[in-house]
Design an enzyme around this catalytic site. Structure first.
Site, PDB file in Angstrom:
ATOM      1  N   ASP A  47      18.404 -29.100 112.510  1.00 23.86           N
ATOM      2  CA  ASP A  47      17.762 -29.020 111.195  1.00 23.86           C
ATOM      3  C   ASP A  47      17.466 -27.569 110.855  1.00 23.86           C
ATOM      4  O   ASP A  47      17.089 -26.774 111.738  1.00 23.86           O
ATOM      5  CB  ASP A  47      16.449 -29.807 111.175  1.00 23.86           C
ATOM      6  CG  ASP A  47      16.665 -31.297 110.962  1.00 23.86           C
ATOM      7  OD1 ASP A  47      17.743 -31.791 111.324  1.00 23.86           O
ATOM      8  OD2 ASP A  47      15.728 -31.961 110.472  1.00 23.86           O
TER       9      ASP A  47
ATOM     10  N   CYS B 115      13.344 -32.693 103.227  1.00 30.05           N
ATOM     11  CA  CYS B 115      12.039 -33.295 103.538  1.00 30.05           C
ATOM     12  C   CYS B 115      11.027 -32.194 103.834  1.00 30.05           C
ATOM     13  O   CYS B 115      11.380 -31.021 103.982  1.00 30.05           O
ATOM     14  CB  CYS B 115      12.160 -34.214 104.752  1.00 30.05           C
ATOM     15  SG  CYS B 115      13.391 -35.522 104.575  1.00 30.05           S
TER      16      CYS B 115
ATOM     17  N   HIS C 110      12.083 -33.666 114.553  1.00 30.67           N
ATOM     18  CA  HIS C 110      12.101 -32.474 113.702  1.00 30.67           C
ATOM     19  C   HIS C 110      10.878 -32.419 112.785  1.00 30.67           C
ATOM     20  O   HIS C 110      10.418 -31.328 112.428  1.00 30.67           O
ATOM     21  CB  HIS C 110      13.382 -32.455 112.866  1.00 30.67           C
ATOM     22  CG  HIS C 110      14.619 -32.150 113.655  1.00 30.67           C
ATOM     23  ND1 HIS C 110      15.513 -33.116 114.050  1.00 30.67           N
ATOM     24  CD2 HIS C 110      15.100 -30.986 114.136  1.00 30.67           C
ATOM     25  CE1 HIS C 110      16.507 -32.564 114.722  1.00 30.67           C
ATOM     26  NE2 HIS C 110      16.283 -31.259 114.791  1.00 30.67           N
TER      27      HIS C 110
ATOM     28  N   GLU D   2      18.931 -31.671 107.590  1.00 34.31           N
ATOM     29  CA  GLU D   2      19.969 -31.722 108.602  1.00 34.31           C
ATOM     30  C   GLU D   2      21.178 -30.889 108.177  1.00 34.31           C
ATOM     31  O   GLU D   2      21.652 -30.986 107.049  1.00 34.31           O
ATOM     32  CB  GLU D   2      20.436 -33.158 108.837  1.00 34.31           C
ATOM     33  CG  GLU D   2      19.322 -34.119 109.221  1.00 34.31           C
ATOM     34  CD  GLU D   2      18.703 -34.824 108.016  1.00 34.31           C
ATOM     35  OE1 GLU D   2      18.888 -34.316 106.873  1.00 34.31           O
ATOM     36  OE2 GLU D   2      18.040 -35.840 108.216  1.00 34.31           O
TER      37      GLU D   2
ATOM     38  N   ASP E 150       7.713 -34.737  92.922  1.00 39.62           N
ATOM     39  CA  ASP E 150       8.116 -33.525  92.220  1.00 39.62           C
ATOM     40  C   ASP E 150       6.836 -32.825  91.775  1.00 39.62           C
ATOM     41  O   ASP E 150       5.776 -33.472  91.647  1.00 39.62           O
ATOM     42  CB  ASP E 150       8.933 -33.843  90.960  1.00 39.62           C
ATOM     43  CG  ASP E 150      10.375 -34.188  91.258  1.00 39.62           C
ATOM     44  OD1 ASP E 150      10.887 -33.794  92.324  1.00 39.62           O
ATOM     45  OD2 ASP E 150      10.994 -34.869  90.404  1.00 39.62           O
TER      46      ASP E 150
ATOM     47  N   HIS F 261      11.976 -35.724  93.930  1.00 42.68           N
ATOM     48  CA  HIS F 261      13.185 -35.321  94.648  1.00 42.68           C
ATOM     49  C   HIS F 261      12.909 -34.625  95.980  1.00 42.68           C
ATOM     50  O   HIS F 261      13.837 -34.133  96.626  1.00 42.68           O
ATOM     51  CB  HIS F 261      14.019 -34.402  93.761  1.00 42.68           C
ATOM     52  CG  HIS F 261      14.498 -35.070  92.504  1.00 42.68           C
ATOM     53  ND1 HIS F 261      13.725 -35.135  91.370  1.00 42.68           N
ATOM     54  CD2 HIS F 261      15.656 -35.718  92.234  1.00 42.68           C
ATOM     55  CE1 HIS F 261      14.393 -35.784  90.424  1.00 42.68           C
ATOM     56  NE2 HIS F 261      15.561 -36.152  90.911  1.00 42.68           N
TER      57      HIS F 261
ATOM     58  N   TYR G 156       8.195 -41.819 106.477  1.00 45.42           N
ATOM     59  CA  TYR G 156       8.467 -41.377 105.117  1.00 45.42           C
ATOM     60  C   TYR G 156       7.299 -41.738 104.198  1.00 45.42           C
ATOM     61  O   TYR G 156       6.756 -42.835 104.259  1.00 45.42           O
ATOM     62  CB  TYR G 156       9.720 -42.061 104.574  1.00 45.42           C
ATOM     63  CG  TYR G 156      10.971 -41.785 105.368  1.00 45.42           C
ATOM     64  CD1 TYR G 156      11.746 -40.660 105.101  1.00 45.42           C
ATOM     65  CD2 TYR G 156      11.388 -42.660 106.370  1.00 45.42           C
ATOM     66  CE1 TYR G 156      12.905 -40.410 105.825  1.00 45.42           C
ATOM     67  CE2 TYR G 156      12.546 -42.419 107.097  1.00 45.42           C
ATOM     68  CZ  TYR G 156      13.300 -41.285 106.821  1.00 45.42           C
ATOM     69  OH  TYR G 156      14.445 -41.052 107.535  1.00 45.42           O
TER      70      TYR G 156
ATOM     71  N   GLU H 238      18.995 -37.509 118.511  1.00 51.17           N
ATOM     72  CA  GLU H 238      19.896 -37.423 117.369  1.00 51.17           C
ATOM     73  C   GLU H 238      21.045 -36.452 117.636  1.00 51.17           C
ATOM     74  O   GLU H 238      22.122 -36.582 117.074  1.00 51.17           O
ATOM     75  CB  GLU H 238      19.134 -36.960 116.116  1.00 51.17           C
ATOM     76  CG  GLU H 238      18.188 -37.973 115.537  1.00 51.17           C
ATOM     77  CD  GLU H 238      17.497 -37.451 114.276  1.00 51.17           C
ATOM     78  OE1 GLU H 238      17.422 -38.201 113.305  1.00 51.17           O
ATOM     79  OE2 GLU H 238      17.048 -36.283 114.270  1.00 51.17           O
TER      80      GLU H 238
END
Length: 238
Positions: free
Chosen positions: A65, A90, A177, A198, A123, A160, A118, A61
């Protein structure tokens, strides 16, 4: 105020005293003749509740991060992260912890180019408002990093904050990462869960290696590479 200034004076002194590597980068990178820090120095910073900048390979990439321990999350750390990053925060997590909190993968068929795993977003179920503020997200991330809390209902879905499922053998299995966040927190003697986001420039473009080196020095942050973390891991038993 930088994250290095957020921690106690004793912690800052301890971090500043940590030894740094002497390997030099290409001075042409933003004309900054700077260097990367040792993994030991980064671990000390994380242990003291500070964030560090972590670079992946330039042929991957080529992004930096900002990473800190989930259990050390504070509104101040989140505010700093949001200000200087994409804002898409994240949390890299050990697979066993995700299973314990009943956080499955977001999709069955992962088409992400780097196969980032993912999970469903979350929350905190209590003590938050909309879930998006720095304070709310620090509360949510703190729950993910509090391994004494084993209750899946302490989190509401969706939310979130985006947990990521790390490979079991960390950067030895995948040099991302996500795995770096988990390995760094584990090596620091903390719960294996690390927030990550990032870093971006003011114009919205991604910070590359030279940009991140300058950024780290401007804010008093330790900066390391995942390739150095892989080399360090080879000397350690996890």
């Amino acid at each position: 105020m930088s994250p290095a200034q957020i921690s106690s004076p004793a912690a800052a002194s301890s971090t500043a005293a940590a030894t740094t590597a002497t390997r030099q980068t290409n001075p042409s990178d933003n004309d900054a003749a700077t260097h990367f820090d040792t993994i030991e120095a980064a671990l000390e910073a994380i242990r003291n509740g500070q964030g560090v900048v972590v670079m992946d390979n330039e042929d991957r990439e080529n992004e930096g991060d900002f990473i800190f321990a989930a259990e050390k999350a504070t509104p101040e750390l989140l505010a700093f992260t949001i200000r200087y990053s994409s804002g898409y925060i994240c949390v890299g997590m050990d697979p066993d912890r995700l299973d314990e909190l009943d956080l499955p993968l977001m999709v069955k068929d992962n088409a992400d180019p780097l196969r980032t795993q993912y999970t469903v977003t979350v929350d905190a179920a209590a003590n938050v408002t909309t879930g998006i503020s720095a304070k709310d997200r620090s509360t949510t991330i703190g729950i993910l990093g509090d391994f004494s809390n084993k209750n899946p209902m302490s989190l509401r879905r969706p939310g979130h904050v985006l947990p990521l499922r790390a490979k079991k053998n960390g950067v030895m299995e995948r040099t991302g990462h996500t795995e770096a966040a988990v390995d760094l927190t584990r090596l620091a003697g903390l719960n294996p869960a690390g927030a990550l986001c990032e870093l971006v420039n003011d114009d919205g473009t991604m910070k590359r290696r030279g940009d991140c080196l300058v950024f780290a020095r401007e804010h008093g942050l330790k900066i390391i590479t995942i390739s150095d973390l892989v080399a360090f891991r080879k000397t350690q038993a996890l």
